[in-house]
Design an enzyme around this catalytic site. Structure first.
Site, PDB file in Angstrom:
ATOM      1  N   TRP A   1      -3.270  -4.175  12.014  1.00 25.04           N
ATOM      2  CA  TRP A   1      -4.712  -4.425  12.138  1.00 25.04           C
ATOM      3  C   TRP A   1      -5.049  -5.829  11.664  1.00 25.04           C
ATOM      4  O   TRP A   1      -4.569  -6.312  10.641  1.00 25.04           O
ATOM      5  CB  TRP A   1      -5.481  -3.406  11.296  1.00 25.04           C
ATOM      6  CG  TRP A   1      -6.974  -3.538  11.406  1.00 25.04           C
ATOM      7  CD1 TRP A   1      -7.773  -2.970  12.350  1.00 25.04           C
ATOM      8  CD2 TRP A   1      -7.843  -4.292  10.542  1.00 25.04           C
ATOM      9  NE1 TRP A   1      -9.090  -3.334  12.128  1.00 25.04           N
ATOM     10  CE2 TRP A   1      -9.156  -4.146  11.029  1.00 25.04           C
ATOM     11  CE3 TRP A   1      -7.625  -5.086   9.417  1.00 25.04           C
ATOM     12  CZ2 TRP A   1     -10.260  -4.740  10.422  1.00 25.04           C
ATOM     13  CZ3 TRP A   1      -8.713  -5.698   8.811  1.00 25.04           C
ATOM     14  CH2 TRP A   1     -10.016  -5.514   9.311  1.00 25.04           C
TER      15      TRP A   1
ATOM     16  N   SER B   1       2.674  -1.444  10.183  1.00 26.08           N
ATOM     17  CA  SER B   1       1.367  -0.988   9.733  1.00 26.08           C
ATOM     18  C   SER B   1       0.673  -0.169  10.833  1.00 26.08           C
ATOM     19  O   SER B   1       1.233   0.827  11.293  1.00 26.08           O
ATOM     20  CB  SER B   1       0.526  -2.194   9.290  1.00 26.08           C
ATOM     21  OG  SER B   1      -0.537  -1.796   8.473  1.00 26.08           O
ATOM     22  N   LEU B   2      -0.500  -0.574  11.310  1.00 28.92           N
ATOM     23  CA  LEU B   2      -1.144   0.143  12.417  1.00 28.92           C
ATOM     24  C   LEU B   2      -0.221   0.200  13.631  1.00 28.92           C
ATOM     25  O   LEU B   2      -0.195   1.200  14.363  1.00 28.92           O
ATOM     26  CB  LEU B   2      -2.458  -0.538  12.785  1.00 28.92           C
ATOM     27  CG  LEU B   2      -3.178  -0.029  14.043  1.00 28.92           C
ATOM     28  CD1 LEU B   2      -3.535   1.443  13.913  1.00 28.92           C
ATOM     29  CD2 LEU B   2      -4.417  -0.870  14.335  1.00 28.92           C
TER      30      LEU B   2
ATOM     31  N   PHE C   1      -8.157 -10.316   4.111  1.00 26.21           N
ATOM     32  CA  PHE C   1      -7.215  -9.238   4.395  1.00 26.21           C
ATOM     33  C   PHE C   1      -5.781  -9.752   4.392  1.00 26.21           C
ATOM     34  O   PHE C   1      -4.853  -9.043   3.979  1.00 26.21           O
ATOM     35  CB  PHE C   1      -7.549  -8.602   5.743  1.00 26.21           C
ATOM     36  CG  PHE C   1      -6.666  -7.446   6.101  1.00 26.21           C
ATOM     37  CD1 PHE C   1      -6.714  -6.258   5.385  1.00 26.21           C
ATOM     38  CD2 PHE C   1      -5.773  -7.530   7.163  1.00 26.21           C
ATOM     39  CE1 PHE C   1      -5.900  -5.187   5.716  1.00 26.21           C
ATOM     40  CE2 PHE C   1      -4.962  -6.464   7.505  1.00 26.21           C
ATOM     41  CZ  PHE C   1      -5.023  -5.291   6.772  1.00 26.21           C
ATOM     42  N   LEU C   2      -5.568 -10.979   4.855  1.00 27.73           N
ATOM     43  CA  LEU C   2      -4.217 -11.543   4.885  1.00 27.73           C
ATOM     44  C   LEU C   2      -3.619 -11.627   3.482  1.00 27.73           C
ATOM     45  O   LEU C   2      -2.406 -11.481   3.311  1.00 27.73           O
ATOM     46  CB  LEU C   2      -4.240 -12.933   5.517  1.00 27.73           C
ATOM     47  CG  LEU C   2      -4.608 -13.013   6.998  1.00 27.73           C
ATOM     48  CD1 LEU C   2      -4.502 -14.450   7.496  1.00 27.73           C
ATOM     49  CD2 LEU C   2      -3.735 -12.106   7.835  1.00 27.73           C
ATOM     50  N   LYS C   3      -4.457 -11.857   2.491  1.00 27.12           N
ATOM     51  CA  LYS C   3      -3.956 -11.935   1.119  1.00 27.12           C
ATOM     52  C   LYS C   3      -3.386 -10.596   0.663  1.00 27.12           C
ATOM     53  O   LYS C   3      -2.418 -10.556  -0.108  1.00 27.12           O
ATOM     54  CB  LYS C   3      -5.086 -12.384   0.178  1.00 27.12           C
ATOM     55  CG  LYS C   3      -5.577 -13.799   0.438  1.00 27.12           C
ATOM     56  CD  LYS C   3      -6.721 -14.177  -0.495  1.00 27.12           C
ATOM     57  CE  LYS C   3      -7.222 -15.580  -0.194  1.00 27.12           C
ATOM     58  NZ  LYS C   3      -8.354 -15.962  -1.073  1.00 27.12           N
ATOM     59  N   ILE C   4      -3.960  -9.505   1.160  1.00 31.42           N
ATOM     60  CA  ILE C   4      -3.461  -8.177   0.795  1.00 31.42           C
ATOM     61  C   ILE C   4      -2.049  -7.966   1.335  1.00 31.42           C
ATOM     62  O   ILE C   4      -1.231  -7.276   0.719  1.00 31.42           O
ATOM     63  CB  ILE C   4      -4.412  -7.084   1.322  1.00 31.42           C
ATOM     64  CG1 ILE C   4      -5.806  -7.254   0.719  1.00 31.42           C
ATOM     65  CG2 ILE C   4      -3.874  -5.691   1.014  1.00 31.42           C
ATOM     66  CD1 ILE C   4      -6.835  -6.264   1.243  1.00 31.42           C
ATOM     67  N   GLN C   5      -1.756  -8.589   2.481  1.00 34.11           N
ATOM     68  CA  GLN C   5      -0.432  -8.419   3.087  1.00 34.11           C
ATOM     69  C   GLN C   5       0.683  -8.910   2.162  1.00 34.11           C
ATOM     70  O   GLN C   5       1.802  -8.403   2.203  1.00 34.11           O
ATOM     71  CB  GLN C   5      -0.317  -9.179   4.415  1.00 34.11           C
ATOM     72  CG  GLN C   5      -1.483  -9.045   5.359  1.00 34.11           C
ATOM     73  CD  GLN C   5      -1.764  -7.606   5.722  1.00 34.11           C
ATOM     74  OE1 GLN C   5      -0.886  -6.888   6.173  1.00 34.11           O
ATOM     75  NE2 GLN C   5      -2.989  -7.177   5.513  1.00 34.11           N
TER      76      GLN C   5
ATOM     77  N   ASP D   1       4.041  -2.634  -2.002  1.00 31.31           N
ATOM     78  CA  ASP D   1       3.016  -2.584  -0.967  1.00 31.31           C
ATOM     79  C   ASP D   1       1.675  -2.129  -1.538  1.00 31.31           C
ATOM     80  O   ASP D   1       1.599  -1.091  -2.199  1.00 31.31           O
ATOM     81  CB  ASP D   1       3.479  -1.622   0.138  1.00 31.31           C
ATOM     82  CG  ASP D   1       2.644  -1.709   1.405  1.00 31.31           C
ATOM     83  OD1 ASP D   1       1.481  -2.121   1.331  1.00 31.31           O
ATOM     84  OD2 ASP D   1       3.166  -1.357   2.472  1.00 31.31           O
TER      85      ASP D   1
ATOM     86  N   HIS E   1       3.507  -5.725   1.689  1.00 31.08           N
ATOM     87  CA  HIS E   1       3.188  -4.973   2.901  1.00 31.08           C
ATOM     88  C   HIS E   1       3.834  -5.613   4.127  1.00 31.08           C
ATOM     89  O   HIS E   1       3.905  -4.992   5.186  1.00 31.08           O
ATOM     90  CB  HIS E   1       1.665  -4.921   3.083  1.00 31.08           C
ATOM     91  CG  HIS E   1       1.202  -4.042   4.202  1.00 31.08           C
ATOM     92  ND1 HIS E   1       1.438  -2.691   4.242  1.00 31.08           N
ATOM     93  CD2 HIS E   1       0.507  -4.334   5.341  1.00 31.08           C
ATOM     94  CE1 HIS E   1       0.922  -2.180   5.345  1.00 31.08           C
ATOM     95  NE2 HIS E   1       0.353  -3.154   6.037  1.00 31.08           N
TER      96      HIS E   1
END
Length: 262
Positions: free
Chosen positions: A22, A84-85, A146-150, A210, A238
């Site tokens: 996603w 992921s998705l 959101f990219l930072k969460i990856q 993750d 992640h």
């Protein structure tokens, strides 16, 4: 009627189809694709509403519809590798494809049920709701966050974030419709009971650190998919194909060689 999907490929040999997660696009796989293309034909597909397929917006935007679109695009038997998705979509492809269309299945940092349930560890509803709210405003800013969460959990998080941003932001932003519908899939889809029906070689790859897929689900999925194999990368995020690149490549190519030899 939705238009057909664009696809790009690199290398020759056994076909591998890479499906992203996603908010991103197939650009995130470029280093991985270059390495795998030395031994395989690597096929990259942007999900509907993303990247080169930004104008392909099927209605309804459901897991079976996405799976069918991809199966119509890939015209040869292949191993499907979903992150992921993309892992959810790859699983649906394995469940709905005709015999011999899917040669193998790989999930990377994925879950058969991403949303938290009373009996399941997953993403909390408030986090998914916050992304719904944020994409109604500045999509670019939301995706950068959101990219930072990856990369959370990586031993070299700053470098990983920079690389992911460079790879993903090289193409146009995804459509808000695709982002919104994708969040709905993460929130509602539950394939736990169907995993036992997957009858192709099946590898699951996880990052121990993750921040989106809790490691507590790994043993649960071992039970739900007893014929599958699982690998956990220490100090991996992640996106283990970025945080643990060499180890990831070695593990994946070894497994691919084993299933090809059978």
């Amino acid at each position: 009627m939705a238009q057909s999907l664009q696809i790009s490929s690199i290398g020759e040999g056994q076909p591998l189809v890479l499906l992203h997660g996603w908010g991103l696009n197939s650009g995130v796989f470029k280093p991985l694709a270059r390495q795998l293309s030395k031994d395989f034909k690597v096929m990259l597909i942007d999900l509907p509403g993303y990247g080169n397929n930004v104008n392909c917006l099927p209605e309804p935007y459901t897991l079976p519809v996405l799976a069918d679109l991809i199966l119509q695009t890939v015209t040869e038997p292949a191993v499907y590798i979903g992150w992921s998705l993309g892992g959810l979509i790859a699983n649906q492809i394995a469940l709905s494809a005709k015999t011999n269309e899917v040669l193998g299945l790989v999930n990377i940092a994925s879950s058969p049920c991403f949303g938290q349930r009373d009996d399941w560890y997953g993403i909390k509803p408030e986090l998914l709701n916050s992304f719904h709210r944020q994409i109604s405003g500045d999509i670019g800013k939301t995706l950068k966050g959101f990219l930072k969460i990856q990369a959370m959990g990586s031993a070299h998080i700053k470098e990983d974030i920079k690389l992911i941003q460079e790879l993903v932001m090289a193409t146009s932003l995804p459509e808000r419709y695709a982002l919104d519908q994708g969040l709905n899939l993460l929130e509602t889809v539950d394939l736990r009971k169907q995993l036992v029906d997957i009858n192709v070689p099946y590898l699951r790859m996880y990052g121990k650190m993750d921040g989106l897929v809790p490691k507590k689900i790994i043993e649960e999925v071992n039970i739900l998919a007893p014929e599958s194999e699982s690998v956990v990368f220490d100090k991996a995020s992640h996106a283990p194909f970025i945080s643990n690149f060499q180890e990831f490549i070695a593990t994946l190519t070894l497994w691919l060689g084993q299933i090809r030899a059978k």
